[in-house]
Structure formats: C-alpha cells, structure tokens
Design a protein around this motif. Structure first.
Motif, PDB file in Angstrom:
ATOM      1  N   LEU A  46       0.831  -1.210   0.000  1.00 36.48           N
ATOM      2  CA  LEU A  46       0.000   0.000   0.000  1.00 36.48           C
ATOM      3  C   LEU A  46       0.857   1.248   0.000  1.00 36.48           C
ATOM      4  O   LEU A  46       0.548   2.213  -0.706  1.00 36.48           O
ATOM      5  N   THR A  47       1.928   1.262   0.758  1.00 34.61           N
ATOM      6  CA  THR A  47       2.711   2.497   0.930  1.00 34.61           C
ATOM      7  C   THR A  47       3.969   2.543   0.081  1.00 34.61           C
ATOM      8  O   THR A  47       4.582   3.603  -0.053  1.00 34.61           O
ATOM      9  N   GLU A  48       4.393   1.410  -0.498  1.00 33.17           N
ATOM     10  CA  GLU A  48       5.641   1.405  -1.252  1.00 33.17           C
ATOM     11  C   GLU A  48       5.422   1.264  -2.750  1.00 33.17           C
ATOM     12  O   GLU A  48       6.307   0.829  -3.474  1.00 33.17           O
ATOM     13  N   SER A  49       4.226   1.645  -3.240  1.00 41.38           N
ATOM     14  CA  SER A  49       3.953   1.537  -4.665  1.00 41.38           C
ATOM     15  C   SER A  49       4.843   2.465  -5.482  1.00 41.38           C
ATOM     16  O   SER A  49       5.038   2.266  -6.674  1.00 41.38           O
ATOM     17  N   ARG A  50       5.384   3.507  -4.840  1.00 37.76           N
ATOM     18  CA  ARG A  50       6.297   4.424  -5.543  1.00 37.76           C
ATOM     19  C   ARG A  50       7.728   4.266  -5.051  1.00 37.76           C
ATOM     20  O   ARG A  50       8.569   5.127  -5.267  1.00 37.76           O
ATOM     21  N   ARG A  51       8.008   3.179  -4.343  1.00 38.34           N
ATOM     22  CA  ARG A  51       9.354   2.835  -3.871  1.00 38.34           C
ATOM     23  C   ARG A  51       9.904   3.817  -2.832  1.00 38.34           C
ATOM     24  O   ARG A  51      11.092   3.844  -2.598  1.00 38.34           O
ATOM     25  N   ASP A  52       9.065   4.625  -2.221  1.00 34.58           N
ATOM     26  CA  ASP A  52       9.521   5.561  -1.192  1.00 34.58           C
ATOM     27  C   ASP A  52       8.607   5.401   0.021  1.00 34.58           C
ATOM     28  O   ASP A  52       7.519   5.978   0.059  1.00 34.58           O
ATOM     29  N   PRO A  53       8.996   4.602   1.026  1.00 39.05           N
ATOM     30  CA  PRO A  53       8.099   4.336   2.165  1.00 39.05           C
ATOM     31  C   PRO A  53       7.694   5.603   2.913  1.00 39.05           C
ATOM     32  O   PRO A  53       6.535   5.721   3.337  1.00 39.05           O
TER      33      PRO A  53
END
Length: 435
Positions: A368-375
């Motif tokens: 959910l939160t790492e779909s853009r590779r930036d937690p």
C-alpha cells in the motif's frame, strides 16, 4: 547446349526501323523466345538503334549459337553492332537489358531450347522491302496481343490467389474468433475459480457490538488469485477481538501457502491462550522445521470493544495508522520485533493504546505504501488518504484509500488494507420488575 548442335553466325545490315524490328523478330523466333520476351527484345533494339538510324546509318543484328564458354553455354548470343559512340551509358530501364555493352555494340545471352538438328536456317535472300512496314505493324499487334494475353493470365492468377487468400483469411478470422470465444470462456471459468479461492481464504466476518471491520485486498498480478498478503480476525473467549495481518515473501500460490501457515499457527496459539508477545516467536519455532525458507512479516492486534484497549505486537511489519476522531491527529503505532523466518524472530515490546469511539485504525501491508518505492512518501500519502476518506462508511474506506495510494504504481505488489473503527456501544436495556 548439346555437342551435336552446330555453331552458326548470321548478321544482317539494317538501315530502317521496320527492317530492324523484323530481323529481331526473326532471330527471336529462331531462338523460340516467349512472345512477351520477343516484345521486350524488339522494344529494346528499337530504342538503342533509333538515333543511329535517324542519322542514315545502318546497324547489324546477328546471333551466334556456338559460343561455349560460360555464361553463354546453352545460349544464343545476340549482338547489335554499329551504334553511335555517344559516350552515354546504356539505359538501365530497358525492357530487356543486355548482358554486355561496348562503345558501338551490345550483347544479349538468350537461352536456347534443347532440341536436336540444325539450329539456324539459311539467311533470307534479299533485303527488307517496303512491305515490311505492314508486316511490322502486324507483328506489333501480334506481340501486343500476346503481351496482353499474358497480362490477363497473370491477372487471373493474381485474382485466384487473392480469392484463395481471402478464403484463408476468413478461415483464420473464424478460427481466431473461436479461440477468442474459448479464451473468454476460460477467463470466466478462471475468474469463478479465483473468486471461490478468495472466498475460501477469507475468514468469516466478525460481528461484535461496538466495532466495525472492513478489508480490501488486491494481488500484484490480476491473473493470480492470491498472494502473500493475508489477514485473519476472530473473537477470543474473553470478548477481545484478535486481528492478524501477514505479508509472506514472494507472490502467487506459494506465498499464499506460507501466509496461511502463519495465520493458522497464530490463531491456534491465540486460542490456546498464549501471551500476545510470545506468539510470533512460537510460530517461528513451529514452522521453521516444516516450511523451509519461510519468511513473513506480521502485525498482531488485540482490541477490547468495550474499553477500546488496543495492544499491538509486530514482526518487522509496517506500523498501524491511528486517526483520532475528536481532533483529526494521526500517529503510526510502531512496535519493535522481527518477523517469522528472520534472525531473532519475535516481538520485543508491545504497543498499548486506547481507541475512543469514532477513532479509525488502518492496518496494511507494504504494497500500500511502497507503490512508488519511497516508504516515507507513502506514509505521508497514507495519512492524507485516511483523513480524506475518514467520514465514509467503514466498508468503503479500505478500497478508497487503496485507490488513492495506487494512482501511480512504480512497483506492483500485493496490497492489503484493513480498517477498524470503534462505535458507541448501545446502552443495556433497563430492567423492570413487576410489583
């Protein structure tokens, strides 16, 4: 060319265009050329000799069938001589390009038919007469008819090929449509199977007074039914609600099997009454010998619907998000610990909170939160999405949050979002006594 074929050389001086064309046709007939090749030869010699004949000069057209060295073996060598040396190259777009060119002559190699006996008849006596003009016109018409007949034949062949190709294309299209229909049926059947598998993996909904629960799950591959993200919820004998969120390493059925192993082991240990802080370490000890290579993060939550007391135990899992109803403040509820299959697995500390009525708690996996590779950026977007959708019915909140979080997906992963919210408990009905 056979050894019995004699060598012969015949050449005639020609000073008019009709005579040149007639001689070209005569030699072509001797060589038994196809009508369309005769027409090409006549047009070519006429084009090459035109300027010489206009100047009143003559040219010589002859054929020699006795040339043996390659590439002339088995060929008649036809030569046009006496051309003006203009210095201009021979055109390359002639109907019948010559094999060799020299300043005053050009040469063709014409294939000979394989037949015995004398090849060249005796040269015709006398020179072409004025009547050759009429013969030239008749010959042109004959050649034109032959060329048109060949063209018509080629067009008919082309039409037959196009018709056959069209029938083939129709057959291929019909087969493609059948395959597409069959594939659609298979996709529908697969979809039904996937739905049945999801229903089999989904635990029964918990109905507890004073508590709402909802979940959203999406695999990284739409064609795969499940992944390594899984959840479980159930009510313990003391009335508290237990929630497990697991993210097993990998994708597909293999990771689903790992996640199921973890959730089932957690459920068994929780129902046996083991302390929350000991469960993940016990799960690791139980599963490591029988599930080699298993690695999974996990978040365990215990909530008392009556008091709102919340206890969290984490094993390398992303922290839960708490959104307070009275002031809109948010907090990530982290708790130290290592996941199943990790070094030193188990929960180090427990996190304790109290949920007030209306407070929203979101548990999730890193998809959910790492779909853009930036937690960190993902956590900030998660806070914004939770605030944006907090007033929706709880059943809609997990999917709405996931839709916001996945507006841009740089790294597809299984995604699980689970939301719970305390609601005011209805008052106990007042007892009345008969008097």
């Amino acid at each position: 060319m056979t050894a019995s074929r004699p060598s012969a050389r015949a050449a005639t001086a020609l000073s008019t265009m009709p005579a040149l064309r007639q001689e070209a046709r005569r030699l072509a007939r001797i060589c038994r050329l196809a009508p369309d090749t005769v027409a090409r030869l006549v047009l070519t010699v006429s084009s090459l000799a035109a300027s010489t004949l206009r100047e009143g000069r003559s040219v010589t057209l002859g054929v020699d069938t006795g040339v043996a060295p390659p590439p002339a073996a088995g060929h008649a060598v036809l030569t046009l001589e006496g051309l003006n040396a203009t210095g201009q190259p021979v055109p390359t777009d002639l109907p019948l390009p010559p094999a060799h060119t020299r300043p005053h002559s050009v040469t063709w190699h014409l294939p000979l038919p394989d037949r015995p006996g004398p090849f060249l008849p005796s040269p015709r006596a006398g020179s072409p007469t004025a009547s050759d003009t009429d013969a030239d016109a008749d010959a042109y018409e004959t050649e034109l008819r032959a060329a048109l007949a060949r063209l018509d034949g080629l067009e008919r062949q082309q039409q037959l090929l196009e018709d056959e190709l069209s029938e083939t294309n129709d057959g291929v299209l019909a087969l493609y449509l059948q395959l597409e229909e069959r594939e659609e049926q298979l996709r529908w059947a697969q979809g039904q199977t996937l739905l049945a598998m999801e229903d089999a993996l989904r635990p029964a909904a918990v109905s507890v007074a004073g508590l709402e629960l909802a979940v959203h799950y999406a695999p990284s591959d739409p064609a795969a039914p499940t992944g390594g993200d899984l959840y479980d919820w159930f009510q313990l004998p003391d009335g508290t609600v237990h929630i497990t969120v697991v993210d097993a390493l990998g994708h597909g059925i293999g990771s689903t099997k790992s996640a199921l192993s973890v959730t089932h082991a957690v459920r068994t240990l929780a129902l046996e009454g083991h302390p929350l802080e000991s469960i993940l370490a016990r799960v690791d000890r139980q599963l490591s010998p029988i599930v080699p290579g298993l690695q999974a993060t996990a978040l365990l939550a215990r909530l008392d619907p009556a008091t709102g007391a919340l206890t969290l135990a984490s094993g390398s899992h992303p922290p839960a998000l708490l959104l307070r109803a009275h002031d809109g403040t948010t907090a990530f509820l982290s708790a130290r610990g290592r996941g199943v299959g990790y070094p030193l697995p188990g929960s180090e500390v427990l996190r304790h909170e109290v949920l007030a009525p209306g407070d929203l708690l979101v548990l999730y996996t890193d998809g959910l939160t790492e779909s853009r590779r930036d937690p960190l950026e993902g956590e900030a977007r998660l806070v914004a999405a939770a605030r944006r959708h907090a007033n929706l019915p709880l059943a809609e909140i997990p999917a709405a949050i996931a839709a916001d979080m996945h507006t841009v997906v740089l790294h597809a992963d299984d995604t699980l979002a689970l939301a719970l919210r305390r609601t005011p408990r209805p008052p106990h009905p007042r007892q009345t006594f008969a008097v």
